[in-house]
Every structure is written in structure tokens, then in C-alpha cells.
Design a protein around this motif. Structure first.
Motif, PDB file in Angstrom:
ATOM      1  N   GLN A 127       8.983  11.451  -0.733  1.00 47.29           N
ATOM      2  CA  GLN A 127       8.545  10.357   0.122  1.00 47.29           C
ATOM      3  C   GLN A 127       9.523   9.201  -0.018  1.00 47.29           C
ATOM      4  OE1 GLN A 127       4.513   9.469  -0.886  1.00 47.29           O
ATOM      5  NE2 GLN A 127       3.771  11.492  -0.283  1.00 47.29           N
ATOM      6  N   ILE A 128      10.061   8.774   1.141  1.00 44.52           N
ATOM      7  CA  ILE A 128      11.064   7.713   1.139  1.00 44.52           C
ATOM      8  C   ILE A 128      10.525   6.523   1.903  1.00 44.52           C
ATOM      9  CG2 ILE A 128      13.411   7.083   1.825  1.00 44.52           C
ATOM     10  CD1 ILE A 128      14.056  10.088   1.809  1.00 44.52           C
ATOM     11  N   ASN A 129      10.723   5.323   1.358  1.00 39.87           N
ATOM     12  CA  ASN A 129      10.382   4.102   2.073  1.00 39.87           C
ATOM     13  C   ASN A 129      11.467   3.864   3.118  1.00 39.87           C
ATOM     14  OD1 ASN A 129       9.970   1.515   2.968  1.00 39.87           O
ATOM     15  ND2 ASN A 129       9.293   0.767   0.951  1.00 39.87           N
ATOM     16  N   ALA A 130      11.103   4.027   4.402  1.00 42.58           N
ATOM     17  CA  ALA A 130      12.112   3.948   5.461  1.00 42.58           C
ATOM     18  C   ALA A 130      12.217   2.538   6.035  1.00 42.58           C
ATOM     19  CB  ALA A 130      11.797   4.945   6.562  1.00 42.58           C
ATOM     20  N   GLY A 131      11.506   1.577   5.477  1.00 42.88           N
ATOM     21  CA  GLY A 131      11.624   0.190   5.951  1.00 42.88           C
ATOM     22  C   GLY A 131      10.813  -0.063   7.212  1.00 42.88           C
ATOM     23  N   THR A 132      11.276  -1.026   8.001  1.00 51.16           N
ATOM     24  CA  THR A 132      10.536  -1.380   9.221  1.00 51.16           C
ATOM     25  C   THR A 132      10.817  -0.365  10.316  1.00 51.16           C
ATOM     26  OG1 THR A 132      12.347  -2.707  10.042  1.00 51.16           O
ATOM     27  CG2 THR A 132      10.735  -3.838   8.654  1.00 51.16           C
ATOM     28  N   MET A 174       0.852  -1.197   0.000  1.00 43.67           N
ATOM     29  CA  MET A 174       0.000   0.000   0.000  1.00 43.67           C
ATOM     30  C   MET A 174       0.885   1.244   0.000  1.00 43.67           C
ATOM     31  SD  MET A 174      -3.002   0.828   2.682  1.00 43.67           S
ATOM     32  CE  MET A 174      -3.684   2.474   2.784  1.00 43.67           C
ATOM     33  N   ASN A 175       0.583   2.160  -0.899  1.00 44.84           N
ATOM     34  CA  ASN A 175       1.400   3.363  -1.001  1.00 44.84           C
ATOM     35  C   ASN A 175       0.888   4.461  -0.081  1.00 44.84           C
ATOM     36  OD1 ASN A 175       3.380   2.588  -2.815  1.00 44.84           O
ATOM     37  ND2 ASN A 175       1.957   2.817  -4.543  1.00 44.84           N
ATOM     38  N   PRO A 176       1.782   5.310   0.422  1.00 43.38           N
ATOM     39  CA  PRO A 176       1.347   6.374   1.324  1.00 43.38           C
ATOM     40  C   PRO A 176       0.510   7.417   0.593  1.00 43.38           C
ATOM     41  CG  PRO A 176       3.652   6.612   0.788  1.00 43.38           C
ATOM     42  CD  PRO A 176       3.222   5.303   0.207  1.00 43.38           C
ATOM     43  N   PRO A 177      -0.395   8.099   1.342  1.00 37.83           N
ATOM     44  CA  PRO A 177      -1.158   9.189   0.716  1.00 37.83           C
ATOM     45  C   PRO A 177      -0.233  10.352   0.411  1.00 37.83           C
ATOM     46  CG  PRO A 177      -1.547   9.130   3.082  1.00 37.83           C
ATOM     47  CD  PRO A 177      -0.700   7.951   2.760  1.00 37.83           C
ATOM     48  N   PRO A 178      -0.628  11.257  -0.479  1.00 35.15           N
ATOM     49  CA  PRO A 178       0.246  12.407  -0.773  1.00 35.15           C
ATOM     50  C   PRO A 178       0.469  13.254   0.466  1.00 35.15           C
ATOM     51  CG  PRO A 178      -1.938  12.702  -1.726  1.00 35.15           C
ATOM     52  CD  PRO A 178      -1.868  11.299  -1.241  1.00 35.15           C
ATOM     53  N   TYR A 219       7.326   1.758   7.056  1.00 32.42           N
ATOM     54  CA  TYR A 219       7.227   3.169   7.434  1.00 32.42           C
ATOM     55  C   TYR A 219       7.746   4.042   6.301  1.00 32.42           C
ATOM     56  CZ  TYR A 219       6.108   2.015  12.250  1.00 32.42           C
ATOM     57  OH  TYR A 219       5.475   1.571  13.376  1.00 32.42           O
ATOM     58  N   TRP A 220       7.040   5.150   6.077  1.00 30.62           N
ATOM     59  CA  TRP A 220       7.465   6.115   5.060  1.00 30.62           C
ATOM     60  C   TRP A 220       7.781   7.440   5.743  1.00 30.62           C
ATOM     61  CZ3 TRP A 220       7.152   5.263  -0.416  1.00 30.62           C
ATOM     62  CH2 TRP A 220       6.659   3.998  -0.774  1.00 30.62           C
ATOM     63  N   ILE A 221       8.798   8.110   5.249  1.00 34.14           N
ATOM     64  CA  ILE A 221       9.090   9.445   5.771  1.00 34.14           C
ATOM     65  C   ILE A 221       9.231  10.414   4.584  1.00 34.14           C
ATOM     66  CG2 ILE A 221      10.252   8.644   7.868  1.00 34.14           C
ATOM     67  CD1 ILE A 221      12.910   9.427   6.519  1.00 34.14           C
ATOM     68  N   PRO A 224       7.940  14.124   9.005  1.00 36.09           N
ATOM     69  CA  PRO A 224       6.650  13.535   8.620  1.00 36.09           C
ATOM     70  C   PRO A 224       6.781  12.016   8.445  1.00 36.09           C
ATOM     71  CG  PRO A 224       7.191  15.426   7.246  1.00 36.09           C
ATOM     72  CD  PRO A 224       8.436  15.075   8.009  1.00 36.09           C
ATOM     73  N   VAL A 225       5.853  11.281   9.049  1.00 41.84           N
ATOM     74  CA  VAL A 225       5.895   9.805   8.995  1.00 41.84           C
ATOM     75  C   VAL A 225       4.515   9.289   8.625  1.00 41.84           C
ATOM     76  CG1 VAL A 225       6.233   7.696  10.345  1.00 41.84           C
ATOM     77  CG2 VAL A 225       7.723   9.632  10.737  1.00 41.84           C
ATOM     78  N   TRP A 226       4.491   8.206   7.850  1.00 41.12           N
ATOM     79  CA  TRP A 226       3.224   7.531   7.557  1.00 41.12           C
ATOM     80  C   TRP A 226       3.477   6.032   7.543  1.00 41.12           C
ATOM     81  CZ3 TRP A 226       1.499   4.112   3.813  1.00 41.12           C
ATOM     82  CH2 TRP A 226       0.121   3.879   3.790  1.00 41.12           C
ATOM     83  N   HIS A 227       2.519   5.262   8.055  1.00 44.10           N
ATOM     84  CA  HIS A 227       2.568   3.805   7.901  1.00 44.10           C
ATOM     85  C   HIS A 227       1.169   3.290   7.660  1.00 44.10           C
ATOM     86  CE1 HIS A 227       0.884   3.063  11.883  1.00 44.10           C
ATOM     87  NE2 HIS A 227       1.755   3.919  12.398  1.00 44.10           N
ATOM     88  N   ASP A 228       1.067   2.018   7.242  1.00 48.37           N
ATOM     89  CA  ASP A 228      -0.232   1.391   6.982  1.00 48.37           C
ATOM     90  C   ASP A 228      -1.170   1.577   8.155  1.00 48.37           C
ATOM     91  OD1 ASP A 228      -0.492   0.435   4.518  1.00 48.37           O
ATOM     92  OD2 ASP A 228       0.359  -1.550   4.913  1.00 48.37           O
ATOM     93  N   GLY A 229      -2.404   1.970   7.861  1.00 48.02           N
ATOM     94  CA  GLY A 229      -3.392   2.109   8.921  1.00 48.02           C
ATOM     95  C   GLY A 229      -3.559   3.550   9.364  1.00 48.02           C
ATOM     96  N   LEU A 230      -2.596   4.416   9.053  1.00 46.77           N
ATOM     97  CA  LEU A 230      -2.756   5.840   9.394  1.00 46.77           C
ATOM     98  C   LEU A 230      -3.556   6.509   8.280  1.00 46.77           C
ATOM     99  CD1 LEU A 230       0.640   7.229  10.769  1.00 46.77           C
ATOM    100  CD2 LEU A 230      -1.441   6.670  12.010  1.00 46.77           C
TER     101      LEU A 230
END
Lengths: 134, 169
Positions: B11-16, A1-5, B3-5, B31-37
Motif C-alpha cells: 500500500q502506497i500513499n499516492a498523495g492528492t 486515517m489509514n486505508p483498510p487492508p 489517495y492510496w494505491i 486498486p485505489v482507496w481514499h477517505d470515505g470509501l
């Protein structure tokens, strides 16, 4: 799943908001200038005053704005004693603080003693207003 | 979980979580994003990261109401300066107090809910200065919600108040 913008937070309100807010404010000021709230029944009325007959800290603000727009500061002060002495200075102070956050008062305006002093002043003024009938 | 930062607007894929925590460029404001947020947040707002990085005192994660006074006293506040420097990029920015809006709704909506908003606004900075960032954010959010409640209550009651006034004229 890709992150939202990711949208970085914009520091200023969008132009559209200002384009709506400023004309709306001017229209409101024009209505308050031309129609005296004490003579017109169509102005919004205070629920606390209507139901409990209490003079709340905001009661009289509309009449005070009407008098202010007609350059009658004394009558404005009689309609709501807090508008000129407390509310307008606070609104001015916080607006300047919002536009220029790097000012010496910036940290003070966020502290608990400052906020609680304001709250105490508003509550105290309301009690005095209702007991002494000012 | 991946986790993405966001770094340099990319946007970078920061791994686990382990990979993320190993990064030297991770800040509470990153800024951080992961599945479910539902949307992006900052690293300082994700308890697992904040706790592992030691950005928070343990008291920040205990509920505000039933925290015994001595646990707050025992938190290692003395290892940090009492007042964090608000310009420090390593710290999350202080959350807004919404004080002006709280005062305006207290006046315009004439409702005691505005006073609750002012009280929550007053709790933001003390929590922030004790480095309890989650609690500061919580107070800020609650102040914001009480302002919205005041406005909605004011709008709902306005027509009824208008009717009562017309009838009692």
C-alpha cells in the motif's frame, strides 16, 4: 486515517465452501434417488404452479432428476423437456467455461444475442408447454 | 484528500488526486482507496479519475434511462476500437454476467425476478464493448441483486406454498 487492508480477489472458491457444497449436493442427489418427487409431498413445490396452475420452465425438474438418477432419460424428458435439452448442456458449458476461461467460446457466452436467445427459448418452451400440454 | 494505491502488493500513499493523476503507472485496474470509501476499489471505478484519464465516454456517467439516443451516438467511440481486447491490462476486466445463476434461480425459484436478472446479465457485455465501464458494472451488480432477491423470495414463499399444497391435497 489509514486505508483498510487490501485483499486481492481470489480466483477460486475457498476450500471450505467446496467442503460444504459437495457433501450437500451428494445428500440431495441421494434423496432425489431414493424418494420419488411425484409420490412424496415433502419436496419444495413451485409457487407459480401452486397459485396460478401454470407449468413454469422449471416445473418437473425434480421428477426429471429422479428419473435421470434411475437412468430413465425418456421419462426424465417427459417430466421436464428442457432439462436434458437445454439446462444440463448450459450448466455443463458454463461450468467448463468457468474452470477454463481461455476457451474459444468464452466471449460468445457473455454476448447479448446468446443470452437473449436462451431467454427466448425458455419463454417459448413455457408457452408451448402450457398451450399444447406437452 | 489522500489517495492510496496498491503497487507490488504494497500500500502506497499516492498523495492528492493531482499527484495520483500524474502517476504514469496508474491503470483502470489499479486498486485505489481514499477517505470515505468503505473498501478498496479500482481506479476505473472512481469517476473523477476515470474522467480525468479519459478511460470513459461521457455517456457512461449519464443515467441509463433518460439518455437521449443521439448523445450516445455522439460519444467518441470511433476513436477506440469497437471491441476492447479483454486481455488489455489498461482496461478494467469485464464484469461478471452471473448468467448461470440467473437461469438457475429462474428455474428453482420459479419467479419472474429471475428473468429480470437474465435481462440485466444481457446488458453487461454491450456496455463493456462501448467502453461504458460504469454502466457495465451497474448492469452486472443489478443482475446479482435480482438473483439474490429471487432466492430470498423463493425462500420466503416456500413454507406458504408448502402449507397451501398440504391443505389442498
Amino acid at each position: 486515517m489509514n486505508p483498510p487492508p487490501h485483499h486481492p480477489r481470489r480466483p477460486h472458491p475457498p476450500l471450505l465452501l467446496l467442503l460444504i457444497a459437495i457433501p450437500l449436493l451428494l445428500i440431495l442427489l441421494y434423496i432425489y434417488y431414493t424418494h420419488d418427487p411425484s409420490l412424496t409431498p415433502y419436496y419444495p413445490r413451485c409457487p407459480l404452479n401452486t397459485l396460478l396452475h401454470i407449468q413454469c420452465p422449471g416445473c418437473g425438474t425434480q421428477r426429471a432428476i429422479h428419473h435421470l438418477l434411475h437412468l430413465r432419460p425418456l421419462q426424465a424428458h417427459r417430466a421436464n423437456p428442457l432439462l436434458l435439452t437445454l439446462y444440463l448442456p448450459i450448466i455443463l458449458l458454463h461450468t467448463i467455461d468457468h474452470l477454463h476461461p481461455r476457451n474459444p467460446l468464452h466471449n460468445l457466452l457473455r454476448t447479448r444475442p446468446y443470452i437473449l436467445t436462451l431467454l427466448t427459448l425458455i419463454i417459448l418452451a413455457t408457452i408451448l408447454r402450457n398451450t399444447l400440454n406437452i | 484528500m489522500t489517495y492510496w494505491i496498491v503497487k507490488n502488493n504494497q500500500q502506497i500513499n499516492a498523495g492528492t488526486l493531482t499527484d495520483l493523476l500524474a502517476r504514469t503507472d496508474l491503470r483502470p485496474t489499479t486498486p485505489v482507496w481514499h477517505d470515505g470509501l468503505p473498501d478498496w476499489t479500482t481506479a476505473g471505478n472512481i469517476p473523477a479519475i476515470a474522467r480525468a484519464k479519459g478511460w470513459l465516454t461521457p455517456a457512461a456517467f449519464t443515467p441509463a434511462d433518460d439518455t437521449p439516443a443521439d448523445t450516445i451516438k455522439d460519444t467518441p467511440i470511433q476513436t477506440h476500437p469497437a471491441t476492447p481486447h479483454t486481455d488489455d491490462p489498461n482496461l478494467p476486466p469485464p464484469p461478471p454476467t452471473y448468467l448461470l445463476w440467473a437461469i438457475l434461480t429462474t428455474l428453482c425459484c420459479c419467479l419472474p425476478t429471475g428473468i429480470i436478472a437474465i435481462i440485466y446479465a444481457s446488458k453487461v457485455t454491450p456496455a463493456y464493448q462501448q467502453r461504458q465501464y460504469l454502466r457495465a458494472q451497474q448492469a452486472s451488480t443489478r443482475a446479482g441483486w435480482w438473483i439474490i432477491i429471487s432466492i430470498i423470495l423463493g425462500l420466503i414463499t416456500a413454507p406458504f406454498i408448502f402449507l397451501i399444497n398440504l391443505l389442498t391435497l
